[in-house]
Design an enzyme around this catalytic site. Structure first.
Site, short mmCIF file in Angstrom:
data_model
loop_
_atom_site.label_atom_id
_atom_site.label_comp_id
_atom_site.label_asym_id
_atom_site.label_seq_id
_atom_site.Cartn_x
_atom_site.Cartn_y
_atom_site.Cartn_z
N HIS A 57 12.36 48.54 17.90
CA HIS A 57 13.51 47.78 18.19
C HIS A 57 12.89 48.01 19.53
O HIS A 57 13.97 48.94 20.50
CB HIS A 57 15.11 48.44 17.88
CG HIS A 57 15.46 47.22 18.15
ND1 HIS A 57 16.76 47.01 19.33
CD2 HIS A 57 16.14 46.11 17.14
CE1 HIS A 57 17.08 46.37 19.03
NE2 HIS A 57 17.36 45.55 18.15
N ILE A 63 15.02 48.78 23.60
CA ILE A 63 16.29 48.49 23.19
C ILE A 63 17.16 49.68 21.91
O ILE A 63 16.99 49.19 21.03
CB ILE A 63 16.59 46.96 23.79
CG1 ILE A 63 16.43 46.36 24.62
CG2 ILE A 63 18.76 47.11 23.33
CD1 ILE A 63 16.39 44.81 24.90
N GLY A 66 22.40 47.73 18.95
CA GLY A 66 23.69 47.54 19.19
C GLY A 66 24.62 47.18 18.15
O GLY A 66 25.21 48.88 18.29
N VAL A 67 23.94 48.13 16.75
CA VAL A 67 24.95 48.58 15.74
C VAL A 67 24.64 49.75 15.64
O VAL A 67 25.78 50.69 15.45
CB VAL A 67 24.21 48.20 14.35
CG1 VAL A 67 23.50 48.98 13.82
CG2 VAL A 67 25.06 47.95 12.90
N GLU A 71 27.73 53.09 16.09
CA GLU A 71 28.08 53.76 15.23
C GLU A 71 28.10 55.00 16.43
O GLU A 71 28.93 55.65 15.82
CB GLU A 71 26.79 54.32 14.87
CG GLU A 71 26.73 55.02 13.40
CD GLU A 71 27.61 55.58 12.46
OE1 GLU A 71 27.90 56.38 12.43
OE2 GLU A 71 28.04 54.41 11.94
#
Length: 156
Positions: A57, A63, A66-67, A71
């Site tokens: 990723h 990067i 986003g998850v 978290e």
């Protein structure tokens, strides 16, 4: 200890590991730097290039997913809920994530960034907390969300 709260700061990762059930590679808070039980918390995660999610990723342009930023905010909020409602008796407590609303991503988080995390208590009904979380790098807002969490008995 801070004079107003009686909480010893900073809270380092070894103590965080006694509170959160997460382990590598999903421990998303390295240090707590501010804590006012029942009100707010702040801390950070140092984002390193060798974290496992950067392999995929994205290999040419890493990067932080986003998850995982969400978290991180959930975990700092869980630390606030835990510190605000310490477990009496022998049964340890765990903070469970119940939901998320109004999540927005504003800028990418990349290796080398220090992700500054904060959570503020918006509402509390018994063991259920509604929190507002923010993640920033160099003072710039990266992500924000409202989160629901519950302090519950930990299963044996």
């Amino acid at each position: 200890m801070t004079e107003t709260t009686g909480v010893k700061l900073p809270i380092e990762v070894r103590e965080i590991l006694t509170i959160l059930p997460h382990r590598y590679p999903l421990v998303m808070v390295d240090r707590v730097t501010e804590l006012v039980p029942g009100e707010r918390i702040a801390g950070h995660k140092c984002v390193a290039y060798n974290e496992p999610w950067f392999q995929g990723h994205f290999p040419a342009h890493p990067i932080m997913p986003g998850v995982l930023i969400i978290e991180s905010m959930v975990q700092i909020g869980g630390l606030l809920a835990h510190a605000s409602d310490p477990a009496p008796g022998p049964q340890p407590k765990v903070v469970l994530f119940l939901g998320i609303d109004k999540a927005r991503f504003r800028r990418p988080v990349v290796p080398g960034d220090r992700l500054d995390l904060s959570a503020t208590a918006l509402q509390r009904r018994g063991p259920v907390w509604k929190l507002r979380g923010e993640a920033r790098v160099d003072g710039n807002l990266c992500a924000e969300a409202e989160m629901l969490a519950q302090v519950a008995d930990r299963s044996p």
